[in-house]
Design a protein around this motif. Structure first.
Motif, PDB file in Angstrom:
ATOM      1  N   ASN A   1       0.814  -1.219   0.000  1.00 36.35           N
ATOM      2  CA  ASN A   1       0.000   0.000   0.000  1.00 36.35           C
ATOM      3  C   ASN A   1       0.845   1.266   0.000  1.00 36.35           C
ATOM      4  O   ASN A   1       0.315   2.370   0.057  1.00 36.35           O
ATOM      5  CB  ASN A   1      -0.959  -0.009   1.189  1.00 36.35           C
ATOM      6  CG  ASN A   1      -2.012  -1.078   1.027  1.00 36.35           C
ATOM      7  OD1 ASN A   1      -2.672  -1.158  -0.008  1.00 36.35           O
ATOM      8  ND2 ASN A   1      -2.172  -1.920   2.030  1.00 36.35           N
ATOM      9  N   GLU A   2       2.161   1.087  -0.051  1.00 36.79           N
ATOM     10  CA  GLU A   2       3.140   2.167  -0.124  1.00 36.79           C
ATOM     11  C   GLU A   2       3.080   3.115   1.069  1.00 36.79           C
ATOM     12  O   GLU A   2       3.354   4.292   0.952  1.00 36.79           O
ATOM     13  CB  GLU A   2       3.045   2.896  -1.467  1.00 36.79           C
ATOM     14  CG  GLU A   2       3.376   1.954  -2.614  1.00 36.79           C
ATOM     15  CD  GLU A   2       3.362   2.591  -3.993  1.00 36.79           C
ATOM     16  OE1 GLU A   2       2.909   3.738  -4.136  1.00 36.79           O
ATOM     17  OE2 GLU A   2       3.816   1.914  -4.918  1.00 36.79           O
ATOM     18  N   TYR A   3       2.718   2.545   2.242  1.00 33.02           N
ATOM     19  CA  TYR A   3       2.807   3.310   3.485  1.00 33.02           C
ATOM     20  C   TYR A   3       4.230   3.286   4.011  1.00 33.02           C
ATOM     21  O   TYR A   3       4.624   4.154   4.788  1.00 33.02           O
ATOM     22  CB  TYR A   3       1.856   2.755   4.542  1.00 33.02           C
ATOM     23  CG  TYR A   3       0.392   2.875   4.170  1.00 33.02           C
ATOM     24  CD1 TYR A   3      -0.140   4.062   3.667  1.00 33.02           C
ATOM     25  CD2 TYR A   3      -0.455   1.794   4.311  1.00 33.02           C
ATOM     26  CE1 TYR A   3      -1.471   4.160   3.313  1.00 33.02           C
ATOM     27  CE2 TYR A   3      -1.798   1.881   3.982  1.00 33.02           C
ATOM     28  CZ  TYR A   3      -2.298   3.066   3.484  1.00 33.02           C
ATOM     29  OH  TYR A   3      -3.614   3.166   3.145  1.00 33.02           O
ATOM     30  N   SER A   4       4.985   2.265   3.630  1.00 38.03           N
ATOM     31  CA  SER A   4       6.399   2.176   3.961  1.00 38.03           C
ATOM     32  C   SER A   4       7.115   1.493   2.799  1.00 38.03           C
ATOM     33  O   SER A   4       6.469   0.921   1.910  1.00 38.03           O
ATOM     34  CB  SER A   4       6.629   1.411   5.274  1.00 38.03           C
ATOM     35  OG  SER A   4       6.135   0.102   5.180  1.00 38.03           O
ATOM     36  N   SER A   5       8.428   1.577   2.809  1.00 38.29           N
ATOM     37  CA  SER A   5       9.220   1.060   1.692  1.00 38.29           C
ATOM     38  C   SER A   5      10.021  -0.172   2.117  1.00 38.29           C
ATOM     39  O   SER A   5      10.673  -0.145   3.157  1.00 38.29           O
ATOM     40  CB  SER A   5      10.196   2.121   1.191  1.00 38.29           C
ATOM     41  OG  SER A   5       9.498   3.282   0.820  1.00 38.29           O
ATOM     42  N   PRO A   6       9.998  -1.212   1.290  1.00 37.78           N
ATOM     43  CA  PRO A   6      10.795  -2.395   1.619  1.00 37.78           C
ATOM     44  C   PRO A   6      12.277  -2.132   1.363  1.00 37.78           C
ATOM     45  O   PRO A   6      12.637  -1.332   0.504  1.00 37.78           O
ATOM     46  CB  PRO A   6      10.263  -3.453   0.653  1.00 37.78           C
ATOM     47  CG  PRO A   6       9.786  -2.670  -0.529  1.00 37.78           C
ATOM     48  CD  PRO A   6       9.255  -1.376   0.043  1.00 37.78           C
ATOM     49  N   SER A   7      13.103  -2.811   2.117  1.00 42.88           N
ATOM     50  CA  SER A   7      14.543  -2.729   1.875  1.00 42.88           C
ATOM     51  C   SER A   7      14.872  -3.515   0.607  1.00 42.88           C
ATOM     52  O   SER A   7      14.074  -4.324   0.131  1.00 42.88           O
ATOM     53  CB  SER A   7      15.313  -3.329   3.061  1.00 42.88           C
ATOM     54  OG  SER A   7      15.046  -4.727   3.133  1.00 42.88           O
ATOM     55  N   ILE A   8      16.044  -3.284   0.093  1.00 45.22           N
ATOM     56  CA  ILE A   8      16.474  -4.038  -1.087  1.00 45.22           C
ATOM     57  C   ILE A   8      16.581  -5.517  -0.740  1.00 45.22           C
ATOM     58  O   ILE A   8      16.348  -6.379  -1.599  1.00 45.22           O
ATOM     59  CB  ILE A   8      17.788  -3.476  -1.688  1.00 45.22           C
ATOM     60  CG1 ILE A   8      18.060  -4.082  -3.071  1.00 45.22           C
ATOM     61  CG2 ILE A   8      18.949  -3.708  -0.756  1.00 45.22           C
ATOM     62  CD1 ILE A   8      17.051  -3.719  -4.130  1.00 45.22           C
ATOM     63  N   GLU A   9      16.892  -5.829   0.513  1.00 46.08           N
ATOM     64  CA  GLU A   9      16.959  -7.233   0.932  1.00 46.08           C
ATOM     65  C   GLU A   9      15.584  -7.897   0.843  1.00 46.08           C
ATOM     66  O   GLU A   9      15.472  -9.042   0.411  1.00 46.08           O
ATOM     67  CB  GLU A   9      17.514  -7.350   2.361  1.00 46.08           C
ATOM     68  CG  GLU A   9      18.975  -7.011   2.486  1.00 46.08           C
ATOM     69  CD  GLU A   9      19.253  -5.508   2.616  1.00 46.08           C
ATOM     70  OE1 GLU A   9      18.286  -4.703   2.762  1.00 46.08           O
ATOM     71  OE2 GLU A   9      20.429  -5.138   2.548  1.00 46.08           O
ATOM     72  N   ILE A  10      14.541  -7.173   1.243  1.00 40.49           N
ATOM     73  CA  ILE A  10      13.176  -7.713   1.151  1.00 40.49           C
ATOM     74  C   ILE A  10      12.806  -7.907  -0.314  1.00 40.49           C
ATOM     75  O   ILE A  10      12.223  -8.932  -0.685  1.00 40.49           O
ATOM     76  CB  ILE A  10      12.160  -6.791   1.861  1.00 40.49           C
ATOM     77  CG1 ILE A  10      12.388  -6.815   3.368  1.00 40.49           C
ATOM     78  CG2 ILE A  10      10.728  -7.165   1.502  1.00 40.49           C
ATOM     79  CD1 ILE A  10      12.035  -8.121   4.063  1.00 40.49           C
ATOM     80  N   ILE A  11      13.144  -6.944  -1.154  1.00 46.23           N
ATOM     81  CA  ILE A  11      12.840  -7.083  -2.583  1.00 46.23           C
ATOM     82  C   ILE A  11      13.593  -8.294  -3.150  1.00 46.23           C
ATOM     83  O   ILE A  11      13.029  -9.077  -3.915  1.00 46.23           O
ATOM     84  CB  ILE A  11      13.179  -5.790  -3.353  1.00 46.23           C
ATOM     85  CG1 ILE A  11      12.217  -4.671  -2.902  1.00 46.23           C
ATOM     86  CG2 ILE A  11      13.087  -6.010  -4.859  1.00 46.23           C
ATOM     87  CD1 ILE A  11      12.563  -3.303  -3.428  1.00 46.23           C
TER      88      ILE A  11
END
Length: 93
Positions: free
Chosen positions: A43-53
């Motif tokens: 929902n783009e309330y927060s941003s995932p880290s590159i590790e999560i991606i």
């Protein structure tokens, strides 16, 4: 505008997850994060880290570059549409 908003990372997460037929709960479990956190990413309330991606892509057996390719292509298309719409309403001199 932040880069994650421009690329719509959350939307990309959602599209790829749905295409893979995985629920938010299952994806969160596979990533080892709370469902609420994963939902906030989509929902783009927060941003995932590159590790999560990276882990997300591994879960779906896709390359990180393919994930971002989709994001960039989507952003570029929407940018083109916005330019076209702005031309349509720009008064002629």
């Amino acid at each position: 505008m932040k880069i994650v908003q421009y690329l719509q990372i959350g939307r990309c997460l959602k599209v790829h997850r749905i295409q893979a037929g995985i629920s938010q709960r299952k994806m969160a479990d596979r990533l080892g994060i709370p469902v609420a956190t994963y939902s906030n990413y989509e929902n783009e309330y927060s941003s995932p880290s590159i590790e999560i991606i990276h882990d997300f892509c591994e879960t779906l057996e896709m390359e990180v570059s393919d994930f971002f390719r989709y994001a960039v292509e989507k952003a570029a298309k929407e940018g083109d549409d916005l330019k076209k719409n702005n031309r349509d309403v720009t008064p002629q001199r």
